[in-house]
Design an enzyme around this catalytic site. Structure first.
Site, mmCIF file in Angstrom:
data_model
loop_
_atom_site.group_PDB
_atom_site.id
_atom_site.type_symbol
_atom_site.label_atom_id
_atom_site.label_comp_id
_atom_site.label_asym_id
_atom_site.label_seq_id
_atom_site.Cartn_x
_atom_site.Cartn_y
_atom_site.Cartn_z
ATOM 1 N N TYR A 30 0.821 -1.220 0.000
ATOM 2 C CA TYR A 30 0.000 0.000 0.000
ATOM 3 C C TYR A 30 0.849 1.262 0.000
ATOM 4 O O TYR A 30 0.351 2.338 -0.303
ATOM 5 C CB TYR A 30 -0.937 0.012 1.214
ATOM 6 C CG TYR A 30 -2.369 -0.226 0.840
ATOM 7 C CD1 TYR A 30 -2.690 -0.810 -0.375
ATOM 8 C CD2 TYR A 30 -3.402 0.123 1.691
ATOM 9 C CE1 TYR A 30 -4.003 -1.050 -0.708
ATOM 10 C CE2 TYR A 30 -4.714 -0.113 1.355
ATOM 11 C CZ TYR A 30 -5.011 -0.699 0.151
ATOM 12 O OH TYR A 30 -6.307 -0.940 -0.181
ATOM 13 N N LYS A 50 4.924 -14.378 5.356
ATOM 14 C CA LYS A 50 5.800 -15.186 4.486
ATOM 15 C C LYS A 50 7.247 -14.995 4.949
ATOM 16 O O LYS A 50 8.148 -14.676 4.159
ATOM 17 C CB LYS A 50 5.649 -14.733 3.025
ATOM 18 C CG LYS A 50 4.485 -15.351 2.299
ATOM 19 C CD LYS A 50 4.581 -16.863 2.150
ATOM 20 C CE LYS A 50 5.475 -17.277 1.003
ATOM 21 N NZ LYS A 50 5.498 -18.778 0.900
ATOM 22 N N ASP A 75 0.809 -19.276 2.749
ATOM 23 C CA ASP A 75 0.304 -20.346 1.879
ATOM 24 C C ASP A 75 -0.372 -21.443 2.708
ATOM 25 O O ASP A 75 -1.429 -21.956 2.366
ATOM 26 C CB ASP A 75 1.424 -20.927 0.996
ATOM 27 C CG ASP A 75 2.745 -21.056 1.734
ATOM 28 O OD1 ASP A 75 2.867 -20.513 2.844
ATOM 29 O OD2 ASP A 75 3.660 -21.706 1.209
ATOM 30 N N ASP A 105 -5.113 -8.678 1.933
ATOM 31 C CA ASP A 105 -5.960 -8.454 0.766
ATOM 32 C C ASP A 105 -6.472 -9.788 0.241
ATOM 33 O O ASP A 105 -7.672 -9.997 0.036
ATOM 34 C CB ASP A 105 -5.095 -7.756 -0.296
ATOM 35 C CG ASP A 105 -5.922 -7.160 -1.410
ATOM 36 O OD1 ASP A 105 -7.147 -7.074 -1.253
ATOM 37 O OD2 ASP A 105 -5.338 -6.791 -2.442
#
Ligand code: NAD
Length: 411
Positions: free
Chosen positions: A157, A224, A277, A301
């Protein structure tokens, strides 16, 4: 008391961190929104007012006050986001907002993004729960009851990107190659992913406080960090550091076995972390193990929309953007301009955002009336076109008829 006094409202004061002070007649701002915004706002307001009246009789009432943004603002003031609107949002602190069309060539990346940045609404909050009767692709959608806290100011963002072969990208690549020992292709497009300790921690702190206040069993840091060690990995580490601010109340998952025989004592919140994931699999396969998710911007998101799909799609998903001093509750879908003025689209997203607003004010009884009324209304065969076409024995109802159905089924 003279009758007109009933119309006089008072400001909400206090702040998100230390608690709000909510008068019995709070002034709440509304932005109608563009396209179908006025349709869903006209449907939403009576539902919220009816819920408050039903829950509290004459002792509480929302005093709605309109502020302008988007096309309506432009028509009246030649500005899509007038200064008076921002001033009012800062002063009155709580608002309900319809969707805004992103003006093309209006000098804004997006009005929604601008509002979030200018008012420092650093948490994008999306509750995801299932309402009986809503068509869902899941076998057991009722097991999903989560709230996503997505960081709203940093990561992608922050919008730092340069096009492939642009002079800026080449200058940056030269710097990286020459000064920092990288070996990047000179023709690459480049983006920067900034994440700070301050902004990560305040988001995670808000998620932990929410879990403690609402007796949610766990908060999961979604990241992640295995690939992006110093941004997403740092987010994870900062999360465990924030947990130390809540001694004996927040327990890292690892301590569950070492200190608590695998079972968290009641009243405590377990802090977990999952690679992004993996979490996508987990929310499909073991949704009951996740209650609150705290995550950087881009992961948030993806997971917000994926979870919304699991319980019936974006037309039903409420949302809020909240900072320390201001909170804007909003429909998560866009302005769907092709249906504007047809009294057709589903107002649930805005109505449920309104229910979130009621909860934020501490008016949980009123919010609960809405949560209970929605499945009853669907069961009675009343639904807007988007749901009606997927449901047996359901005839399409207009936006306003559906809203009236919600009011009629509040018991
Ligand atoms: P959109 O969400 O407005 O519409 C896409 C389609 O989704 C519609 O054609 C309709 O079929 C369906 N839909 C949307 N809302 C619905 C509802 N309440 N009930 C039933 N069906 C519904 O997305 P878009 O067409 O990509 O965007 C239109 C405008 O909205 C753009 O200017 C975009 O920038 C803006 N936008 C605003 C917000 C916001 O204000 N938060 C969010 C997304 C998009």
């Amino acid at each position: 008391m003279p009758h007109h006094d009933l119309e006089v409202g008072e400001k909400v004061t206090g702040n998100t961190a230390e608690g709000l002070k909510v008068p019995s007649r709070p002034i709440i701002l509304f932005i109608e929104g563009d396209g179908t915004g006025p349709d869903i706002w006209r449907a939403t307001r009576p539902v919220l007012d009816a819920a408050v009246a039903k829950a509290y009789g004459k002792t509480r009432r929302i005093v709605w006050q309109e502020v302008l943004a988007g096309e309506k603002a432009f028509k009246h003031t030649r500005s899509y986001l007038p200064v008076e609107t921002l001033t009012a949002l800062r002063e009155y602190r709580v608002a309900l907002k319809g969707p805004l069309t992103t003006p093309i060539g209006g000098g804004f990346r997006s009005l929604n993004v601008t509002l979030r940045q200018v008012l420092d609404l650093y948490a994008c909050i999306r509750p995801v729960r299932y309402y009986a009767g809503v068509p869902s692709p899941m076998k057991e959608p009722e097991k999903i009851d989560m709230v996503v806290f997505r960081e709203n100011t940093e990561d992608v963002y922050a919008g730092l990107e340069w096009a492939a072969t642009s002079p800026e990208a080449q200058r940056l690549i030269n710097f990286l190659n020459q000064e920092l020992g990288c070996s990047l292709d000179l023709t690459a497009a480049v983006g920067i992913k900034p994440m700070t300790e301050r902004c990560s921690k305040r988001l995670i702190r808000m998620a932990l406080k929410y879990a403690l206040d609402h007796a949610r069993a766990s908060v999961t840091l979604m990241h992640k960090g295995n690939i992006m060690k110093y941004t997403e990995g740092a987010f994870q580490n900062w999360g465990y550091e924030v947990a130390l601010e809540f001694p004996e109340k927040v327990i890292p998952e690892a301590e569950l076995t070492t200190r608590y025989h695998g079972q968290a004592p009641p009243g405590k919140v377990v802090l977990k972390d999952r690679l992004a994931d993996n979490l996508f699999q987990q929310v499909l396969l073991r949704p009951e193990e996740y209650q609150v998710i705290a995550t950087p911007n881009l992961n948030g998101d993806y997971i917000s929309d994926a979870l919304a799909a699991q319980v019936g799609g974006l037309g039903m998903a409420p949302g809020a953007n909240i900072g320390d001093n201001c909170a804007i509750f909003e429909a998560t879908h866009g302005s769907a301009p092709k249906y504007a003025g047809l009294d057709k689209v589903n107002p649930s997203s805005l109505i449920l955002s309104g229910a979130m607003l009621l909860e934020y004010l501490g008016w949980t009884e009123a919010a609960q009336l809405i949560h209970l009324s929605l499945p009853r209304t669907l069961k009675a065969g009343i639904a807007t076109y988007d749901l009606a076409r997927l449901l047996p024995d359901t005839k399409e109802a207009s936006c306003s008829t559906f809203a009236q159905g919600l009011i009629d089924h509040m018991v």
